[in-house]
Enzyme design. Structure first.
Site, short mmCIF file in Angstrom:
data_model
loop_
_atom_site.label_atom_id
_atom_site.label_comp_id
_atom_site.label_asym_id
_atom_site.label_seq_id
_atom_site.Cartn_x
_atom_site.Cartn_y
_atom_site.Cartn_z
CG ASP A 183 5.23 31.76 0.27
OD1 ASP A 183 5.20 31.63 1.86
OD2 ASP A 183 5.02 32.44 0.05
CG HIS A 184 1.26 31.31 1.68
ND1 HIS A 184 0.48 31.93 2.72
CD2 HIS A 184 2.02 32.33 1.80
CE1 HIS A 184 0.79 33.30 2.78
NE2 HIS A 184 1.99 33.20 2.01
N GLY A 207 1.41 40.99 -2.55
CA GLY A 207 1.35 42.31 -4.10
C GLY A 207 1.23 43.70 -3.46
CG HIS A 217 3.72 35.77 4.18
ND1 HIS A 217 3.52 34.99 3.35
CD2 HIS A 217 4.10 35.21 5.77
CE1 HIS A 217 4.43 33.97 4.49
NE2 HIS A 217 4.67 34.39 5.63
N GLY A 218 4.56 39.44 2.01
CA GLY A 218 3.52 40.64 1.56
C GLY A 218 4.95 41.82 1.82
CB SER A 261 6.02 43.41 -2.87
OG SER A 261 6.97 42.46 -2.38
CB THR A 271 5.05 41.68 -5.77
OG1 THR A 271 3.69 40.65 -5.26
CG2 THR A 271 3.56 41.71 -6.76
#
Ligand SMILES: [Zn+2]
Length: 285
Positions: free
Chosen positions: A80-81, A183, A210-211, A213, A235
């Site tokens: 990832d990233h 997050g 992505h993200g 959560s 997260t």
């Protein structure tokens, strides 16, 4: 391996489900993810960010992946990233079958150049590669700010630029910014579905959210309907892990790790199961 991964994404695209990508940095989290996927017969991506694999170990991640694959072959290990060519080279050489080059902080033309370099190396080694255009803000933690005060329009992915980006770089999939962020924030993310639709139409590529959560079940479903093929969750697993660990430490009767850690994997598993159901990845192996 790249072609097998492409086949899975194609299946997800055609059948209207998204592959969940869950991050791990401890063996308990990893165990929780695999148990959930096995139980629900779901293909699954296990991912490590640069920080996570520095902690767990890059070679150790690959070794665990190889052990797991023997028992459950529907798993893909993903870096990832990854922010530099050097790091892409490191994970590809270590044996990661799937990587994410994140040049989103670079100026547009620079992002194209660096992504292309990463793509050439990945493809020469039969590795699947995800690119990123548009900035996905925040770290995988809880934030004190409101997302709507931070996410300005210029951070979002531009559909016609995305078309040019995928053509010039040759990435296999694209991580996009449509109002999502890493997050958990004070306000709920508001996704720009019209933008997502346009990006899918213009690029025709596998798209990544992505993200995950903090995004509602309905918004996940709508995103998948409009062409999201992979969703990253981190997260919520970190929070579940921490709470289960703290509880275990408070209620321990002695210092035996397998006693105070015993509820950690099942707690993580529960979160993974919930997401697999929402993403409709169950019974897709
Ligand atoms: Zn991310």
């Amino acid at each position: 391996m790249r072609h097998q991964i492409i086949s899975l994404y194609k299946k997800a695209d055609m059948k209207g489900f998204a592959i969940g990508a869950f991050n791990f940095s401890t063996n308990e989290i990893l165990k929780g993810i695999i148990t959930a996927a096995q139980k629900l017969k779901a293909p699954v991506i296990i991912a490590t960010s640069e920080g996570e694999r520095n902690f767990f170990g890059c070679d150790e991640s690959v070794a665990m992946y190889n052990v797991i694959k023997k028992k459950y072959p529907y798993v893909i290990l993903h870096a990832d990233h990854t922010h530099s060519f050097q790091e892409i080279k490191k994970v590809v050489d270590a044996g990661y079958p799937s990587v994410h080059f994140d040049g989103s902080k670079l100026q547009y033309r620079h992002n194209i150049r660096e992504t292309k370099r990463a793509v050439d190396y990945a493809h020469a080694n039969n590795v699947f590669i995800e690119g990123e255009l548009g900035s996905i803000t925040g770290g995988s933690t809880t934030h004190k700010e409101k997302l709507k005060d931070i996410l300005t329009d210029d951070l979002l992915t531009n559909p016609s630029q995305a078309k040019e980006f995928v053509e010039l770089t040759g990435v296999d999939s694209l991580a996009i910014s449509i109002g999502n962020a890493h997050g958990i924030w004070k306000d709920k993310p508001k996704l720009d579905f019209e933008r997502l639709k346009q990006i899918k139409e213009q690029t025709g590529k596998f798209l990544v959210l992505h993200g995950g959560s903090g995004i509602s079940a309905n918004d996940f479903r709508k995103s998948v309907e409009l062409g999201i093929n992979k969703i990253n969750i981190n997260t919520e697993l970190r929070i579940a892990f921490a709470h289960a660990l703290i509880k275990g430490l408070h209620t321990r009767e002695d210092y035996t790790p397998y006693k105070y850690l015993k509820n950690v994997s099942p707690t993580v598993s529960k979160i993974v199961e919930e997401h697999i159901i929402i993403f409709k990845t169950n019974n897709k192996i």
